[in-house]
Scaffold this active site. Structure first.
Site, PDB file in Angstrom:
ATOM      1  N   GLU A 233      31.923  33.934  47.749  1.00  0.00           N
ATOM      2  CA  GLU A 233      31.624  34.111  46.326  1.00  0.00           C
ATOM      3  C   GLU A 233      30.144  34.247  46.010  1.00  0.00           C
ATOM      4  O   GLU A 233      29.541  33.379  45.358  1.00  0.00           O
ATOM      5  CB  GLU A 233      32.218  32.961  45.504  1.00  0.00           C
ATOM      6  CG  GLU A 233      33.727  32.856  45.632  1.00  0.00           C
ATOM      7  CD  GLU A 233      34.347  31.901  44.614  1.00  0.00           C
ATOM      8  OE1 GLU A 233      33.591  31.171  43.949  1.00  0.00           O
ATOM      9  OE2 GLU A 233      35.577  31.894  44.493  1.00  0.00           O
ATOM     10  N   GLU A 422      41.373  33.221  48.373  1.00  0.00           N
ATOM     11  CA  GLU A 422      41.661  32.036  47.560  1.00  0.00           C
ATOM     12  C   GLU A 422      42.502  32.434  46.361  1.00  0.00           C
ATOM     13  O   GLU A 422      42.281  33.481  45.759  1.00  0.00           O
ATOM     14  CB  GLU A 422      40.383  31.360  47.013  1.00  0.00           C
ATOM     15  CG  GLU A 422      39.569  30.637  48.038  1.00  0.00           C
ATOM     16  CD  GLU A 422      38.334  29.963  47.434  1.00  0.00           C
ATOM     17  OE1 GLU A 422      38.330  29.635  46.226  1.00  0.00           O
ATOM     18  OE2 GLU A 422      37.359  29.768  48.188  1.00  0.00           O
TER      19      GLU A 422
HETATM   20  C1  PNW Z   1      36.215  28.769  43.923  1.00  0.00           C
HETATM   21  N1  PNW Z   1      35.890  31.293  37.991  1.00  0.00           N
HETATM   22  O1  PNW Z   1      35.295  28.765  42.906  1.00  0.00           O
HETATM   23  C2  PNW Z   1      35.532  28.160  45.126  1.00  0.00           C
HETATM   24  O2  PNW Z   1      35.418  29.040  46.210  1.00  0.00           O
HETATM   25  C3  PNW Z   1      36.119  26.863  45.568  1.00  0.00           C
HETATM   26  O3  PNW Z   1      35.194  26.161  46.360  1.00  0.00           O
HETATM   27  C4  PNW Z   1      36.575  26.078  44.362  1.00  0.00           C
HETATM   28  O4  PNW Z   1      36.947  24.760  44.656  1.00  0.00           O
HETATM   29  C5  PNW Z   1      37.713  26.837  43.742  1.00  0.00           C
HETATM   30  O5  PNW Z   1      37.369  28.184  43.455  1.00  0.00           O
HETATM   31  C6  PNW Z   1      38.246  26.208  42.476  1.00  0.00           C
HETATM   32  O6  PNW Z   1      37.235  26.132  41.513  1.00  0.00           O
HETATM   33  C7  PNW Z   1      35.515  29.397  41.694  1.00  0.00           C
HETATM   34  O7  PNW Z   1      35.385  30.763  36.985  1.00  0.00           O
HETATM   35  C8  PNW Z   1      35.143  28.747  40.545  1.00  0.00           C
HETATM   36  O8  PNW Z   1      36.456  32.396  37.922  1.00  0.00           O
HETATM   37  C9  PNW Z   1      35.247  29.385  39.323  1.00  0.00           C
HETATM   38  C10 PNW Z   1      35.767  30.673  39.264  1.00  0.00           C
HETATM   39  C11 PNW Z   1      36.149  31.322  40.418  1.00  0.00           C
HETATM   40  C12 PNW Z   1      36.023  30.664  41.625  1.00  0.00           C
END
Ligand code: PNW
Length: 516
Positions: A233, A422
């Site tokens: 990400e 994911e």
């Molecule tokens: C991911 N959004 O983060 C991360 O890769 C993980 O480490 C995390 O625990 C998981 O998603 C859950 O949060 C994101 O706002 C956080 O779209 C926010 C977003 C996307 C991915």
């Protein structure tokens, strides 16, 4: 107060001005010249063969569909995912160096529940037990990340052999249990030493150090780990870490600096791809794991579908677009103007080093898109107040994100192999009187997203596997332990892991290779 924090939704592509406020975005694109967008509009026709791989496969799968209307193809890879800092704990063991997340989590006010991941899930000591949990799900693949500060406590220089020892033990344990390891080289835990020495991702010295680290690790694990992700990400790192300051290192930088950080991270990805190829076994496959800005046609008309593709390419300009095209879009450069990142042609070609697959983290819709009579060809619609969400304020529910994102990636860049690296959700997860978690809300979310994934796969979109986030509840970054994403509930006082109802749902799905 959660409500008082800056939102992390919908602004990942670049700085918030570029993509967050729909009306100003439309105005922005209206201001750009027609010439810029003439190129974009013609791009996919030029870049993709007349009959794309997707449509060819669509023909083939349409035939199979009659036989198996609701199944995934045999060989579809079911997996689950975690990351190092979120589960390992043992932050001071075996000569591990400090990471920016250690520093950040120990800074007052940064983590919602004032917690940190010093112990987290104690996975560093309990990894064997956790591999059994993975096995019990029936998955065939596990995506984990390697903590850079365990391997190079100072970020570069001399390697700490004990760091790699842990991952060797984990990899061997996975393989012994019939689970294929997929390693991510960077899931946000930058060595603090590099932050102190160079300003971290503000400097391309960090990109180079990342390449060196990735090559070092690939040289030592690629006898057993065949598929490697570079950076998890990029978009989230740039936005949350350097623009709004919600994630480590917690900066709110100026626009030229944010643009430079984005470029340096993309460069780090490219250098890592090259180093992994140089030092890994020849059969090693590599790609990014990106939380693409997801643009969904508001209604599925041909015009909106095309507009959403254009929006996807433009709003991911600093990430997948530059990685797959080797250039920043005209729209991106025109918008950035004098704030544009400094870069060389050589750096762009490094960023676009050929990859073997694209990993997509899909949680939310970033934008609903309609075709528009403006230079960009698209307009972004505002989210109504009552739009549904899960248990995290950013986690808006749009199952069709899981259909459109991989379909657009395959079409825009002729990508032949995609993994959903994911997908999952937080849920309230209150245990019932009998102690079990009956998380039918999580099951609802998963069932609907997986139905859309099945739709994509059945139309020939080349998605090869899916990693559910996450194996177990863990340290959810600035939300601490208050948001739970796991298939297994974790009691952080006792470290007891208990399967939720969603673990049974996923096991049953995998067994039948179909949404249940
Ligand atoms: C991911 N959004 O983060 C991360 O890769 C993980 O480490 C995390 O625990 C998981 O998603 C859950 O949060 C994101 O706002 C956080 O779209 C926010 C977003 C996307 C991915």
């Amino acid at each position: 107060m959660r409500g008082a924090r800056p939102s992390v939704t919908g602004t990942f592509c670049s700085d918030s001005k570029f993509v967050s406020a729909p009306t100003s975005d439309v105005m922005l694109f209206n201001r750009l010249s027609r010439r810029h967008f003439a190129k974009i509009a013609g791009w996919s026709a030029l870049g993709i063969s007349a009959k794309s791989a997707v449509s060819a496969q669509t023909d083939q799968v349409t035939a199979n569909r009659a036989l198996n209307p609701n199944r995934f193809p045999s060989g579809f890879l079911w997996g689950t995912a975690t990351s190092a800092y979120q589960i390992e704990g043992a932050v001071n063991e075996d000569a591990r160096g400090q990471s920016i997340w250690d520093r950040f989590a120990h800074t007052r006010g940064k983590i919602l529940d004032q917690s940190n991941a010093d112990i987290a899930n104690d996975h560093y000591h309990r990894y064997k037990e956790d591999v059994q949990l993975i096995r019990d799900l029936g998955v065939k693949a596990y995506r984990f990340s390697i903590a850079w500060p365990r391997i190079f406590p100072e970020g570069s220089g001399s390697a700490n052999p004990k760091g790699l020892d842990f991952y060797n033990r984990l990899i061997d344990e996975l393989l012994a249990n019939g689970i294929e390891p997929f390693a991510t080289m960077y899931h946000w835990d930058l060595p603090q030493a590099l932050q102190d020495r160079f300003g971290g991702w503000l400097s391309s010295d960090t990109s180079k150090a990342f390449g060196d680290y990735a090559g070092h690790v690939a040289g030592r694990i690629s006898d057993r780990v065949k598929r490697i992700f570079t950076i998890n990400e990029c978009a989230r790192i740039v936005h949350a870490g350097f623009s709004v300051g919600l994630d480590a290192p917690g900066f709110q930088l100026s626009q030229p600096e944010v643009n430079q950080v984005r470029h340096n991270i993309a460069l780090g990805h490219g250098l890592a791809v090259q180093a992994i190829r140089a030092h890994g076994r020849p059969e090693t496959m590599v790609g990014p794991a990106e939380n693409i800005v997801v643009c969904i046609p508001a209604i599925e008309t041909p015009a909106n579908i095309r507009a959403a593709e254009i929006a996807t390419r433009e709003l991911n300009a600093g990430y997948l677009t530059v990685m797959l095209e080797g250039q920043y879009t005209d729209g991106f450069l025109a918008y950035a103007g004098k704030n544009a990142p400094k870069f060389t042609a050589e750096e762009l070609s490094i960023i676009a080093s050929p990859i073997d697959f694209v990993g997509l983290n899909i949680y939310v819709p970033n934008h609903y898109v309609v075709a528009a009579d403006n230079p960009s060809g698209f307009a972004l619609l505002p989210f109504p107040k009552a739009f549904p969400q899960m248990h995290s304020s950013w986690l808006r529910i749009a199952p069709e994100a899981m259909y459109w994102a991989p379909r657009q990636v395959a079409k825009l860049w002729d990508v032949k192999s995609i993994y959903i690296t994911e997908n999952g959700t937080s849920a309230s997860d209150e245990p019932a009187a009998d102690g079990n978690v009956y998380d039918v809300d999580r099951i609802m979310y998963l069932r609907n997203y997986l139905t859309q994934l099945q739709r994509a796969v059945s139309e020939g979109v080349p998605v090869l596997g899916y990693f559910l986030w996450s194996l177990m509840d863990n340290f959810e970054w600035s939300d601490g332990y208050e948001k739970r994403f796991g298939l297994y509930r974790v009691d952080f006082a006792t470290q007891r892991r208990t399967p939720k109802l969603s673990a049974s749902f996923y096991r049953e799905m995998i067994k039948r290779n179909a949404v249940v």
